[in-house]
Design an enzyme around this catalytic site. Structure first.
Site, PDB file in Angstrom:
ATOM      1  N   ASP A  65       0.872  -1.159   0.000  1.00 36.59           N
ATOM      2  CA  ASP A  65       0.000   0.000   0.000  1.00 36.59           C
ATOM      3  C   ASP A  65       0.919   1.222   0.000  1.00 36.59           C
ATOM      4  OD1 ASP A  65      -2.456   1.549   0.465  1.00 36.59           O
ATOM      5  OD2 ASP A  65      -1.620   1.851   2.468  1.00 36.59           O
ATOM      6  N   ASP A  98      -0.144   5.185   0.936  1.00 36.34           N
ATOM      7  CA  ASP A  98      -0.408   6.163   2.006  1.00 36.34           C
ATOM      8  C   ASP A  98      -0.500   5.470   3.359  1.00 36.34           C
ATOM      9  OD1 ASP A  98      -1.549   8.905   0.478  1.00 36.34           O
ATOM     10  OD2 ASP A  98      -1.743   7.040  -0.648  1.00 36.34           O
ATOM     11  N   ASP A 131      -1.560  -0.960   6.019  1.00 37.55           N
ATOM     12  CA  ASP A 131      -1.662  -0.253   7.297  1.00 37.55           C
ATOM     13  C   ASP A 131      -3.055  -0.217   7.900  1.00 37.55           C
ATOM     14  OD1 ASP A 131      -2.277   1.550   5.061  1.00 37.55           O
ATOM     15  OD2 ASP A 131      -2.482   3.089   6.595  1.00 37.55           O
TER      16      ASP A 131
END
Length: 215
Positions: free
Chosen positions: A7, A9, A163
């Site tokens: 991922d 961001d 995240d």
């Protein structure tokens, strides 16, 4: 061949300050209260529309302001954004060990490409797929599977590093192991999602992935 898909961001980089700055530019122009870069940091990782909805209930206005927000963001996409400590070294080590690397993000693909180039890490990734690259996006497994395929990998030998719950659910749907960082927007609260691995610092990533997917 082993493949690690990331991922963007909140995983590779803390992009929250620049995202909030773009949203606040819209709010100032439209006469709404701005977001706080610290208190509202987690909202930024939900994406542009999530930030707009934090202040605006009118979906038509959200739709009108969304491309304006993207324009503000593109213009100042890497003013305050920084890679998390150890990212460069970890990516270099994984590449050296023969891992195929890719990015699967719900950020618009063109913005992901611009940001990765400005952060000087685009060249290590075999594929970068964004929210608009396919007809579906995370947590739909096809988004992850296609990223793996375009990297030259296979899903049976792949792992997703993310995240948030979106990444955890994506990995489950795709049938691949998941590593969640503990320094992203949710911090150590990601432990409750029971990923196959938890990442405290990028220096630990090569060893962690070797344990999950031995050569």
């Amino acid at each position: 061949m082993r493949t690690a898909i990331f991922d963007l961001d909140g995983t590779l980089a803390d992009t929250s300050a620049d995202l909030i700055a773009a949203a606040n530019a819209c709010f100032v122009d439209a006469g709404f209260e701005v977001l706080d870069p610290v208190a509202d940091k987690a909202i930024a990782f939900g994406g542009g529309r999530a930030m707009l909805r934090a202040r605006i209930a009118d979906e038509e206005l959200v739709d009108r302001l969304y491309p304006v927000l993207l324009g503000h963001y593109e213009a100042k996409i890497a003013v305050q954004t920084r890679l998390y400590p150890g990212v460069g070294g970890a990516l270099a080590m994984l590449s050296y060990r023969g891992w195929k690397l890719g990015v699967c993000t719900n950020k618009p693909a063109y913005l992901a490409e611009i940001l990765l180039k400005k952060l000087k890490i685009r060249d290590v990734f075999g594929a970068v797929l964004g929210a608009d690259s396919l007809a579906v996006r995370k947590p739909d497994p096809l988004h992850l599977w296609e990223t793996i395929r375009l990297c030259g990998g296979v899903r049976e030998r792949a792992v997703l590093i993310g995240d948030t719950v979106t990444d955890r659910v994506t990995a489950k749907n795709a049938g691949v192991p998941c590593v969640l960082v503990t320094f992203g927007p949710d911090g150590r609260a990601v432990e409750r999602l029971e990923p196959e691995g938890l990442l405290e610092h990028f220096d630990d990533l090569p060893g962690l992935l070797d344990r999950l997917l031995p050569a």
